[in-house]
Design a protein around this motif. Structure first.
Motif, PDB file in Angstrom:
ATOM      1  N   ALA A   1     -21.623  11.780  21.245  1.00 53.66           N
ATOM      2  CA  ALA A   1     -21.244  12.347  19.946  1.00 53.66           C
ATOM      3  C   ALA A   1     -20.703  13.761  20.104  1.00 53.66           C
ATOM      4  O   ALA A   1     -19.714  14.142  19.462  1.00 53.66           O
ATOM      5  CB  ALA A   1     -22.452  12.339  19.012  1.00 53.66           C
ATOM      6  N   ALA A   2     -21.325  14.562  20.992  1.00 52.84           N
ATOM      7  CA  ALA A   2     -20.854  15.926  21.221  1.00 52.84           C
ATOM      8  C   ALA A   2     -19.428  15.929  21.758  1.00 52.84           C
ATOM      9  O   ALA A   2     -18.578  16.706  21.306  1.00 52.84           O
ATOM     10  CB  ALA A   2     -21.794  16.648  22.182  1.00 52.84           C
ATOM     11  N   ALA A   3     -19.137  15.062  22.740  1.00 55.89           N
ATOM     12  CA  ALA A   3     -17.785  14.985  23.301  1.00 55.89           C
ATOM     13  C   ALA A   3     -16.781  14.532  22.240  1.00 55.89           C
ATOM     14  O   ALA A   3     -15.659  15.042  22.173  1.00 55.89           O
ATOM     15  CB  ALA A   3     -17.769  14.031  24.495  1.00 55.89           C
ATOM     16  N   THR A   4     -17.181  13.567  21.407  1.00 52.67           N
ATOM     17  CA  THR A   4     -16.288  13.072  20.355  1.00 52.67           C
ATOM     18  C   THR A   4     -15.965  14.167  19.349  1.00 52.67           C
ATOM     19  O   THR A   4     -14.805  14.350  18.953  1.00 52.67           O
ATOM     20  CB  THR A   4     -16.930  11.870  19.633  1.00 52.67           C
ATOM     21  N   LEU A   5     -16.979  14.929  18.934  1.00 55.94           N
ATOM     22  CA  LEU A   5     -16.757  15.997  17.950  1.00 55.94           C
ATOM     23  C   LEU A   5     -15.989  17.163  18.569  1.00 55.94           C
ATOM     24  O   LEU A   5     -15.206  17.831  17.882  1.00 55.94           O
ATOM     25  CB  LEU A   5     -18.089  16.463  17.381  1.00 55.94           C
ATOM     26  N   PHE A   6     -16.199  17.418  19.861  1.00 55.39           N
ATOM     27  CA  PHE A   6     -15.417  18.455  20.539  1.00 55.39           C
ATOM     28  C   PHE A   6     -13.937  18.107  20.502  1.00 55.39           C
ATOM     29  O   PHE A   6     -13.084  18.940  20.180  1.00 55.39           O
ATOM     30  CB  PHE A   6     -15.908  18.590  21.986  1.00 55.39           C
ATOM     31  N   ILE A   7     -13.625  16.861  20.813  1.00 55.53           N
ATOM     32  CA  ILE A   7     -12.219  16.447  20.833  1.00 55.53           C
ATOM     33  C   ILE A   7     -11.656  16.389  19.410  1.00 55.53           C
ATOM     34  O   ILE A   7     -10.479  16.669  19.177  1.00 55.53           O
ATOM     35  CB  ILE A   7     -12.067  15.103  21.575  1.00 55.53           C
ATOM     36  N   ALA A   8     -12.509  16.063  18.409  1.00 57.48           N
ATOM     37  CA  ALA A   8     -12.066  16.081  17.011  1.00 57.48           C
ATOM     38  C   ALA A   8     -11.716  17.500  16.585  1.00 57.48           C
ATOM     39  O   ALA A   8     -10.721  17.720  15.872  1.00 57.48           O
ATOM     40  CB  ALA A   8     -13.151  15.503  16.113  1.00 57.48           C
ATOM     41  N   GLY A   9     -12.526  18.473  17.012  1.00 56.38           N
ATOM     42  CA  GLY A   9     -12.222  19.864  16.686  1.00 56.38           C
ATOM     43  C   GLY A   9     -10.915  20.331  17.300  1.00 56.38           C
ATOM     44  O   GLY A   9     -10.126  21.040  16.655  1.00 56.38           O
ATOM     45  N   LEU A  10     -10.648  19.914  18.544  1.00 56.58           N
ATOM     46  CA  LEU A  10      -9.362  20.244  19.165  1.00 56.58           C
ATOM     47  C   LEU A  10      -8.206  19.620  18.379  1.00 56.58           C
ATOM     48  O   LEU A  10      -7.185  20.271  18.109  1.00 56.58           O
ATOM     49  CB  LEU A  10      -9.327  19.749  20.614  1.00 56.58           C
ATOM     50  N   GLY A  11      -8.379  18.344  18.025  1.00 60.66           N
ATOM     51  CA  GLY A  11      -7.336  17.684  17.244  1.00 60.66           C
ATOM     52  C   GLY A  11      -7.093  18.368  15.922  1.00 60.66           C
ATOM     53  O   GLY A  11      -5.938  18.508  15.471  1.00 60.66           O
ATOM     54  N   ALA A  12      -8.165  18.817  15.265  1.00 61.33           N
ATOM     55  CA  ALA A  12      -8.030  19.500  13.980  1.00 61.33           C
ATOM     56  C   ALA A  12      -7.245  20.799  14.119  1.00 61.33           C
ATOM     57  O   ALA A  12      -6.403  21.138  13.270  1.00 61.33           O
ATOM     58  CB  ALA A  12      -9.412  19.778  13.403  1.00 61.33           C
ATOM     59  N   ARG A  13      -7.487  21.527  15.202  1.00 69.17           N
ATOM     60  CA  ARG A  13      -6.792  22.800  15.376  1.00 69.17           C
ATOM     61  C   ARG A  13      -5.338  22.594  15.790  1.00 69.17           C
ATOM     62  O   ARG A  13      -4.450  23.335  15.370  1.00 69.17           O
ATOM     63  CB  ARG A  13      -7.536  23.669  16.388  1.00 69.17           C
TER      64      ARG A  13
ATOM     65  N   GLU B   1     -21.571  27.200  20.283  1.00 71.55           N
ATOM     66  CA  GLU B   1     -21.961  26.524  19.061  1.00 71.55           C
ATOM     67  C   GLU B   1     -20.879  25.516  18.693  1.00 71.55           C
ATOM     68  O   GLU B   1     -19.679  25.739  18.914  1.00 71.55           O
ATOM     69  CB  GLU B   1     -22.156  27.534  17.938  1.00 71.55           C
ATOM     70  N   ALA B   2     -21.287  24.401  18.099  1.00 79.36           N
ATOM     71  CA  ALA B   2     -20.395  23.280  17.825  1.00 79.36           C
ATOM     72  C   ALA B   2     -19.315  23.652  16.811  1.00 79.36           C
ATOM     73  O   ALA B   2     -19.386  24.689  16.130  1.00 79.36           O
ATOM     74  CB  ALA B   2     -21.208  22.090  17.311  1.00 79.36           C
ATOM     75  N   CYS B   3     -18.308  22.788  16.701  1.00 78.81           N
ATOM     76  CA  CYS B   3     -17.179  23.030  15.809  1.00 78.81           C
ATOM     77  C   CYS B   3     -17.635  23.174  14.362  1.00 78.81           C
ATOM     78  O   CYS B   3     -18.527  22.450  13.896  1.00 78.81           O
ATOM     79  CB  CYS B   3     -16.183  21.868  15.889  1.00 78.81           C
ATOM     80  N   ASP B   4     -17.014  24.105  13.636  1.00 78.04           N
ATOM     81  CA  ASP B   4     -17.229  24.193  12.196  1.00 78.04           C
ATOM     82  C   ASP B   4     -16.218  23.301  11.489  1.00 78.04           C
ATOM     83  O   ASP B   4     -15.531  22.489  12.130  1.00 78.04           O
ATOM     84  CB  ASP B   4     -17.137  25.641  11.716  1.00 78.04           C
ATOM     85  N   ASP B   5     -16.093  23.425  10.160  1.00 75.93           N
ATOM     86  CA  ASP B   5     -15.207  22.530   9.411  1.00 75.93           C
ATOM     87  C   ASP B   5     -13.736  22.868   9.562  1.00 75.93           C
ATOM     88  O   ASP B   5     -12.886  22.240   8.930  1.00 75.93           O
ATOM     89  CB  ASP B   5     -15.594  22.507   7.929  1.00 75.93           C
TER      90      ASP B   5
END
Length: 260
Positions: free
Chosen positions: A71-83, A231-235
């Protein structure tokens, strides 16, 4: 509360960290347009280009085959995609073989449904082919693909397609066998990341702190590997540095005293 204790409060430290990130982001505007800075000097300063190259492939894998690290890796890559897809009207495409994503979780990392298209492939071979097609189409701000197997020939094709269309490819390598690290396979990726869960920073009041990740840059083109606790990605898809250790200790001590 004294001026010194107010200065060292965890909340104030968090505000200062966010301000530093904003200042770093402004300074990052002087970087080449094809580089996306994280806005964290401790991270950007260790990256060869001062950030992530847009026209390149970047690989991410979980630190272990556990659900938490996945889940951490998935959310990390989601944050990159968002930016990468942060400008108005931009969107990303997420190509996968098994639709097990949790959309609200992706949105909490900045990648909401208004900026994301899902594509489900039959197998890894089809997923990689669709990723190359999406890159060469040039319509997406980022292409995200998750597979268990991608050989060196496949990564070469994807890297060339990303460079040709100046579009980042974010490749999430899923664990295939517990005994084999996905990043052991050869690749032409510009960067390779390993992401795992870490304990949250204690709060000065009852509640759950912001998630923390162990972020390891295993390999980067033109630079050295390194490890950070973040710290993990914010919104908005932004990472952050945790408060200094002395502030974490003060917060933990204050919470323990109130509990007693």
């Amino acid at each position: 509360m004294s001026a010194l204790s107010n200065l060292l409060s965890p909340d104030r430290a968090r505000v200062l960290a966010e301000l530093r990130a904003q200042v770093a982001g402004v300074e990052g505007e002087g970087r080449p347009p094809n580089v996306l800075p994280f806005g964290i000097e401790a991270l950007d300063g260790r990256l060869a280009g001062g950030g992530l190259d847009r026209p390149a492939m970047h690989e991410v894998a979980a630190a272990s085959p556990t659900l938490g690290d996945d889940a951490a890796a998935t959310l990390f890559i989601a944050g990159l995609g968002a930016r990468f897809a942060g400008r108005p009207g931009a969107s990303a495409v997420w190509i996968l073989t098994q639709f097990d994503l949790y959309a609200p979780g992706l949105e909490q990392s900045g990648l909401g449904p208004d900026r994301l298209l899902y594509v489900q492939a039959r197998d890894d071979v089809m997923a990689l082919a669709l990723a190359e097609d999406a890159l060469r189409d040039g319509s997406f701000a980022a292409v995200i693909t998750e597979v268990k197997v991608a050989d060196q020939t496949a990564t070469r094709r994807l890297q060339l397609a990303a460079a040709d269309r100046s579009t980042p490819l974010l490749l999430l390598r899923r664990w295939r066998r517990a005994a084999r690290d996905p990043l052991d396979m050869p690749s032409l990726a510009a960067t390779r990341w390993r992401i795992g869960c870490a304990p949250s920073v204690p709060l000065s009041h009852p509640g759950v702190g912001r998630a923390c990740w162990s972020v390891d840059l295993v390999r980067q083109r033109g630079g050295k590997p390194f490890s950070l606790l973040l710290e993990a990605c914010d919104d908005q898809g932004r990472l952050a540095l945790p408060p200094p250790a002395r502030l974490r200790a003060a917060a933990a001590g204050g919470a323990a005293a109130r509990a007693a």
